[in-house]
Scaffold this active site. Structure first.
Site, PDB file in Angstrom:
ATOM      1  N   PRO A   1      14.591  13.191  27.687  1.00  0.00           N
ATOM      2  CA  PRO A   1      12.772  12.979  27.353  1.00  0.00           C
ATOM      3  C   PRO A   1      12.719  14.587  27.007  1.00  0.00           C
ATOM      4  CG  PRO A   1      13.873  13.084  29.958  1.00  0.00           C
ATOM      5  CD  PRO A   1      15.144  13.094  28.687  1.00  0.00           C
ATOM      6  N   GLU A   2      11.428  14.801  25.961  1.00  0.00           N
ATOM      7  CA  GLU A   2      10.511  15.374  26.452  1.00  0.00           C
ATOM      8  C   GLU A   2       9.239  15.012  27.405  1.00  0.00           C
ATOM      9  OE1 GLU A   2      10.398  19.209  23.790  1.00  0.00           O
ATOM     10  OE2 GLU A   2      12.474  18.640  23.783  1.00  0.00           O
TER      11      GLU A   2
ATOM     12  N   LYS B   1       7.017  15.793  32.032  1.00  0.00           N
ATOM     13  CA  LYS B   1       7.946  15.254  31.874  1.00  0.00           C
ATOM     14  C   LYS B   1       7.852  13.293  33.309  1.00  0.00           C
ATOM     15  CE  LYS B   1       9.735  18.564  29.515  1.00  0.00           C
ATOM     16  NZ  LYS B   1      11.163  19.787  29.228  1.00  0.00           N
TER      17      LYS B   1
END
Length: 264
Positions: free
Chosen positions: A2-3, A52
């Site tokens: 994930p970003e 995040k």
DNA sequence: CGATTATGATTAA
DNA sequence: TAATCCTAATCGC
């Protein structure tokens, strides 16, 4: 992996699927058993993202802080869900939808005061209304660090990760090794604007696609990961074909096009 | 089937 | 800089 776009998309989807209803919470993997017991039978009041970091405001009386790290992932199941795998840290089940969280770097129930403490450590998030471009500009302009390192620093811009830093610098034509304080104000503004634009596209697609044809309204069919970026993990620039350069920067590898991104 | 790798980040040295 | 945490897909044997 994930970003920031992934986390914002998750907040959106979790709000849509689970907000307001009574939920069952469990921790098949066991490491969040105590927390899950506390949440079980409660309601999701709101899911929120900053960079995040994912915050779940729970009713009654709990704040859940989740950071996916490198390996964390949420999976969504329409009812009835399959039995959870052994790695599922947290399962949240509503009547129609179940979400499974596995591999997070952080998953904890915290006192509400932790919300401000965590956010205070983060820079402005281009995806948030309260993300202030002036704060980003000031932090970049004050630093001798290369912009390629600054973009990974969550105190400078929250939510940008290793793919986006490379792609944003490519799209703005900025060489990653230029010092923050050597950049012109217009360049810094352009980097912020491009960050916001790319992250927004990422939320919409739930995927990073930064090549030219990846505009809204013209979805790339079956955009294969290897074809979705201009320079990230590419051998050749997807715009001009030049051999892409790469180097270690801030503990990760970065790629850039020597034609499109030159040192002054 | 083990080693490697990954869109992350902290801590220790 | 290196070690560490966590998971899953991929790669080499």
């Amino acid at each position: 992996m994930p970003e920031g776009h992934t986390i914002h998309r998750l907040a959106k989807d979790l709000n849509r699927d689970l907000r307001g209803a009574k939920l069952a919470a469990s921790s098949p993997q066991g490491r969040f058993a105590e927390g899950a017991a506390l949440l079980d039978g409660g309601q999701l009041r709101r899911a929120e993202a900053h960079g995040k970091h994912l915050f779940l405001w729970w009713r009654p009386d709990a704040l859940v802080h989740i950071h996916l790290g490198l390996a964390g992932v949420w999976r969504r199941w329409p009812a009835p869900p399959p039995p959870p795998t052994a790695a599922v840290r947290l399962r949240l089940s509503g009547a129609a939808v179940t979400w499974d969280l596995s591999g997070p770097n952080q998953c904890a129930v915290l006192p509400p005061t932790a919300y401000q403490e965590i956010r205070a450590r983060l820079g402005p998030d281009p995806l948030r209304r309260d993300g202030d471009p002036a704060v980003f500009a000031a932090r970049v302009a004050a630093s001798a660090q290369p912009i390629g390192a600054l973009l990974l620093d969550q105190r400078v811009a929250a939510g940008v990760g290793n793919v986006y830093r490379a792609e944003i610098l490519f799209l703005t034509g900025v060489h990653p090794l230029r010092a923050g304080r050597a950049l012109r104000a217009e360049e810094i503004d352009a980097i912020w604007a491009e960050s916001a634009r790319q992250l927004r596209l990422g939320v919409r697609r739930n995927k990073i696609v930064t090549i030219d044809r990846g505009e809204l309204g013209k979805p790339i069919k079956e955009a294969v990961r290897a074809e979705a970026t201009n320079v990230y993990q590419q051998e050749r620039c997807r715009r001009c074909g030049a051999a892409v350069a790469s180097a270690g920067l801030a503990g990760r590898r970065i790629w850039w096009c020597p034609e499109h991104q030159q040192l002054p």
